[in-house]
Write a protein that holds these residues in place. Structure first.
Motif, PDB file in Angstrom:
ATOM      1  N   ASN A  21      52.670  47.695 106.605  1.00  0.00           N
ATOM      2  CA  ASN A  21      52.936  49.000 107.225  1.00  0.00           C
ATOM      3  C   ASN A  21      53.392  48.880 108.661  1.00  0.00           C
ATOM      4  N   SER A  88      57.439  62.878  91.697  1.00  0.00           N
ATOM      5  CA  SER A  88      56.576  61.752  92.065  1.00  0.00           C
ATOM      6  C   SER A  88      55.865  61.252  90.815  1.00  0.00           C
ATOM      7  N   GLY A  89      55.654  59.977  90.785  1.00  0.00           N
ATOM      8  CA  GLY A  89      54.868  59.377  89.710  1.00  0.00           C
ATOM      9  C   GLY A  89      55.459  59.573  88.324  1.00  0.00           C
ATOM     10  N   LYS A  91      56.692  62.124  87.016  1.00  0.00           N
ATOM     11  CA  LYS A  91      56.430  63.418  86.381  1.00  0.00           C
ATOM     12  C   LYS A  91      57.724  64.207  86.207  1.00  0.00           C
ATOM     13  N   ASP A 123      61.387  74.851  85.676  1.00  0.00           N
ATOM     14  CA  ASP A 123      60.157  74.324  86.276  1.00  0.00           C
ATOM     15  C   ASP A 123      60.477  73.335  87.394  1.00  0.00           C
ATOM     16  N   SER A 126      61.681  75.123  90.519  1.00  0.00           N
ATOM     17  CA  SER A 126      60.656  75.828  91.299  1.00  0.00           C
ATOM     18  C   SER A 126      59.636  74.869  91.900  1.00  0.00           C
ATOM     19  N   GLY A 127      59.847  73.580  91.711  1.00  0.00           N
ATOM     20  CA  GLY A 127      59.005  72.612  92.433  1.00  0.00           C
ATOM     21  C   GLY A 127      57.728  72.222  91.722  1.00  0.00           C
ATOM     22  N   LEU A 128      57.683  72.423  90.414  1.00  0.00           N
ATOM     23  CA  LEU A 128      56.454  72.111  89.685  1.00  0.00           C
ATOM     24  C   LEU A 128      56.106  70.626  89.751  1.00  0.00           C
ATOM     25  N   GLY A 132      54.043  68.377  96.991  1.00  0.00           N
ATOM     26  CA  GLY A 132      53.828  69.521  97.852  1.00  0.00           C
ATOM     27  C   GLY A 132      54.423  70.804  97.313  1.00  0.00           C
ATOM     28  N   GLY A 133      54.945  70.764  96.072  1.00  0.00           N
ATOM     29  CA  GLY A 133      55.446  71.986  95.448  1.00  0.00           C
ATOM     30  C   GLY A 133      56.708  72.550  96.048  1.00  0.00           C
ATOM     31  N   LYS A 185      51.721  53.140  80.945  1.00  0.00           N
ATOM     32  CA  LYS A 185      52.234  53.203  82.313  1.00  0.00           C
ATOM     33  C   LYS A 185      52.391  51.801  82.885  1.00  0.00           C
ATOM     34  N   ASN A 187      51.719  50.665  85.729  1.00  0.00           N
ATOM     35  CA  ASN A 187      50.958  50.565  86.963  1.00  0.00           C
ATOM     36  C   ASN A 187      49.954  49.421  86.869  1.00  0.00           C
ATOM     37  N   GLN A 190      46.210  49.913  86.798  1.00  0.00           N
ATOM     38  CA  GLN A 190      45.674  50.599  85.628  1.00  0.00           C
ATOM     39  C   GLN A 190      45.632  49.692  84.414  1.00  0.00           C
TER      40      GLN A 190
END
Lengths: 317, 513
Positions: A21, A88-89, A91, A123, A126-128, A132-133, A185, A187, A190
């Motif tokens: 970082n 994100s992720g 989705k 959807d 509209s930011g579903l 942060g939508g 997934k 990841n 996981q």
């Protein structure tokens, strides 16, 4: 042993979160360039301009009024993917593999009608699915016709290759294979399997699950040592080119292999994780230092092909 | 590299300012790191009685010196009808002056009350007053008296004695005239002024020892209607030493409130007569920091004047809490960046810790778990409805308040008021946390929710324990400048690029050879 000493990690050149970082990201990635990778539509437009291979963009739905024209627009397309630009992720990604009369087919075989597609795009708008939508746009891109070389290495889906690019030099690569445990997934924490890939030749080096080495895929039983990425230099060159395009000094490129088009960049990441070191059983630091040394030597900026050549020559294990 | 230099410079400046101010406040203003440290405060009341002639009147009284390492505050003057002024007399003594145009004839009295506490040991300032040349004798010694004086001094001046011992010996000789005829003779000498103490001073001067008469109150005992006591001071070992003329012993100057030096007049009166002052004193203990703040405010030290102590008490209490928040932030920074604990939301643990301050830890933890678990279950019901973000959060907020209500009512009906504490939790933050945890659950699985959730609660508990600590509360409130030090530490951690503690575990397989 439950824990190791910092001295040992340093000796092996393992990069920690704080070093990543503060130094790698903090000193090399300018914040103003982040949207170039965080906004997938921007990435795509930039990539097409820079002639970097990506899945072709078919169209963008920006406003709710566009949803009405979807049916007409998609009439020519059999297989496509609808995804949010700032999702994100993973989705909100809708994959359509074909048609059944009026209806669309999902990979699972289930059907989606025209209304279903429209609602999904609505959807997204509209930011579903966005962080942060915030309102988003929906991208429609062609479906990657995945090459079969990785069949059997993954429990579900097709693995992609993650290449870490430091100042334009590919420094480390891996692939993440989903397992039953990881619920399909990719990841690592996981329960997906991480396989380090040799920068020089593109074959599997070392495979780990939960940080422990393993030989075969826990679900498919395939010998992971057999994994070899075809056209490896093309992968590296693609990843290397992403540096000029994004101007991000510390970058992760996720690359998939299309049957006809060869490697395509699927996604870029300005904050790639550190699990790649575990998959390679090797620290990033020495390679970053090697790149810095190489850069100090030359006065002019090396071309992507030169950088790939340097990496392939120096980063063999 | 330039960045690095700037940062180092900034951190250095912050550290120097923060630590410097703290040291100044401890050393000079008398603040204490120990929140329970108490200091003695003497309430001294002087009652001035006099008979007024009727008509204009003016009374001036000498005040004890502030500079003597003593702080005199909260002067309460009970003298209705009088105007009060302060002035400095010709010989440098501070005076308070009461005046009135038309005083009724007859007996009058005025009260003056001051709170006095000692800032630093009286020793320090007693060193700073270096005497000049020896003064003249108050009354010349002649013939037999001179001889007697020389005899007495010779007797006292033993080669083994230093200045102080010689001085004490002289006073001792005067105290026992029955043993020493010279002393008896000298005491019989008629004197115009100064009496026995004046004689003692003259003899000391003759012996080339600096001395003076001082008057004041012995604070070590409670006084009632006392006159000022007279003491002798001898300059020896580079400082003025206080000597009780009756016992000829060196007294602790810290217990002596010096009111008059040399022969300043204690009281001057115009337009009246028979003025006399009587003193009462009472020792009480107050918190050291309280004393320091009072002293600072009185002295108009800008460090105290322009600080939270000048605010109304209610605002001060609010700041007492607010000043703890940066400390909580530091803990979050340490636990996240040095230890590597994952928390849900960066500063959510601080807010939870603040709630714990109201509910106490165990009750708080239980209530938090109930609210979040029930909230997560209800939120899961919302999942497949595919609501937009803002309506979703709003719905969760409604759930959270309903859960609060349910816990409170059910708890109360069951005869426990513990449940009522649930209202201390910040609803909006809890709602957001539930939303984020739920998203996390869907995207990364339950294990991550557990890791982040327990990380948050652990962090909140650590912050709670520290915030609740009396010592830390005192540090942040009494030394707000430590915020600068805190900032410096946060900046340092901000550039720390070494391993986190958790990474020693995470990368453990890679440490093997």
């Amino acid at each position: 042993m439950l824990i190791t000493s910092p001295k040992r990690l340093r000796r092996r050149g393992i990069v920690g979160m704080n070093l990543r970082n503060v130094v790698y990201i903090g000193q090399n990635n300018q914040r103003k360039f982040y949207p170039r990778v965080d906004d997938k539509l921007q990435t795509k437009i930039l990539a097409e301009k820079a002639r970097i291979a990506v899945p072709r963009l078919l169209g963008v739905a920006r406003y709710q009024s566009h949803t009405k024209k979807l049916r007409e627009f998609l009439a020519q397309e059999d297989a496509f993917v609808i995804k949010p630009s700032k999702g994100s992720g993973g989705k909100g990604i809708l994959v359509i593999t074909g048609r059944d009369g009026e209806n669309y087919l999902k990979p699972s075989g289930s059907q989606v009608d025209d209304r279903g597609i429209r609602r999904h795009v609505s959807d997204i708008l509209s930011g579903l699915f966005s962080l942060g939508g915030k309102p988003d746009v929906a991208m429609i891109e062609e479906l990657v016709n995945f090459s079969e070389v990785f069949d059997g290495f993954s429990f579900e889906g097709v693995p992609d290759i993650r290449v870490i690019v430091y100042k334009g030099y590919p420094v480390m690569a891996m692939t993440r294979l989903s397992t039953k445990e990881s619920d399909g997934k990719a990841n690592l924490h996981q329960g997906a399997v991480g396989v380090g890939i040799d920068i020089a030749k593109g074959h599997a080096l070392n495979a780990v699950q939960h940080g422990r080495p393993l030989e075969v895929h826990p679900d498919t039983g395939r010998n992971l040592k057999e994994l070899k990425v075809p056209d490896w230099p093309l992968f590296l060159e693609l990843a290397a080119k992403a540096y000029e395009m994004t101007e991000l000094g510390y970058l992760g490129a996720d690359i998939v292999l299309d049957k006809e088009k060869g490697p395509l960049i699927l996604e870029l990441n300005a904050r790639p994780g550190l699990a790649i070191q575990v998959a390679n059983n090797f620290g990033l630091e020495s390679r970053v230092i090697a790149v810095e040394k190489e850069l100090e030597k030359g006065s002019r900026a090396p071309a992507p092909a030169e950088r790939v050549a340097f990496s392939m020559q120096n980063f063999a294990l | 590299m330039r960045n690095r230099f700037e940062l180092t410079l900034l951190i250095t400046i912050l550290l120097v300012l923060g630590i410097g101010t703290t040291i100044y406040k401890v050393k000079v203003l008398g603040f204490s790191f120990n929140p329970d440290k108490r200091e003695t405060v003497w309430t001294v009341e002087s009652r001035i009685n006099f008979i007024a002639d009727g008509g204009p009147i003016k009374i001036a009284m000498n005040l004890p010196d502030n500079s003597d390492g003593l702080i005199v505050t909260e002067s309460l003057r009970q003298a209705p009808g009088y105007t009060v002024t302060r002035r400095v007399s010709e010989d440098g003594a501070k005076q308070i002056v009461w005046s009135r145009k038309d005083t009724p004839q007859g007996k009058q009295h005025i009260y003056y009350r001051a709170n006095i506490f000692r800032r630093k040991s009286a020793e320090d300032f007693r060193k700073s007053e270096i005497p000049k040349a020896l003064p003249k004798l108050s009354q010349p010694l002649r013939d037999t008296y001179l001889e007697a004086a020389e005899n007495l001094i010779k007797k006292a001046r033993n080669p083994e004695n230093d200045t102080l011992k010689t001085g004490i010996a002289i006073i001792n000789e005067l105290n026992s005239p029955e043993k020493n005829p010279a002393a008896a003779l000298l005491l019989e000498m008629p004197r115009d002024n100064g009496g026995r103490l004046g004689l003692a001073c003259d003899l000391l001067t003759k012996a080339k020892i600096h001395s003076r008469i001082v008057k004041g109150l012995v604070l070590s005992r409670n006084n009632r209607n006392k006159k000022l006591s007279s003491y002798i001071e001898i300059f020896a070992d580079k400082k003025w030493q206080l000597i009780n003329p009756k016992t000829a012993e060196v007294e602790n100057p810290d217990a002596f409130l010096l009111w008059q030096k040399n022969n300043e007049a204690l009281l001057e009166i115009e337009g009246g007569s028979k003025a006399r002052v009587r003193f009462s004193s009472l020792a009480t203990k107050i918190l050291a920091n309280q004393a320091a703040i009072k002293g600072g405010l009185h002295k108009h030290s800008w460090l105290v004047d322009f600080s939270i102590y000048s605010l109304p008490i209610s605002s001060q209490n609010a700041f007492k809490l607010l000043l703890l928040i940066p400390f909580g932030a530091l803990i979050v920074v340490i636990l996240r960046n040095l230890v590597g604990i994952q928390t849900a939301g960066t500063f959510m643990p601080i807010l939870i810790a603040l709630s714990f301050l109201q509910t106490t830890l165990v009750v708080g933890l239980i209530l938090f778990l109930i609210v979040v678990c029930v909230g997560l279950i209800l939120r899961a019901l919302l999942s497949h409805l595919n609501l937009l973000l803002v309506p979703r959060i709003s719905a969760i907020l409604v759930f959270v308040i309903t859960i609060y209500l349910a816990i409170s009512v059910i708890g109360f009906k069951m005869g426990s008021e513990v449940g009522l504490n649930v209202t201390f939790f910040p609803m909006i933050i809890i709602s957001w946390s539930i939303e984020r945890m739920c998203v996390l659950w869907e995207e990364e699985g339950g294990k991550d929710v557990l890791i982040q959730g327990s990380g948050s609660l652990f962090t909140a508990s650590v912050i709670y324990v520290l915030m609740q600590n009396n010592f830390i509360g005192n540090m942040t409130y009494a030394f707000p400048e430590l915020l600068l030090v805190l900032l410096a530490i946060i900046l340092m951690i901000g550039t720390y690029s070494g391993y986190r503690l958790s990474e020693l575990r995470r990368f453990e397989p890679m440490g093997r050879e």
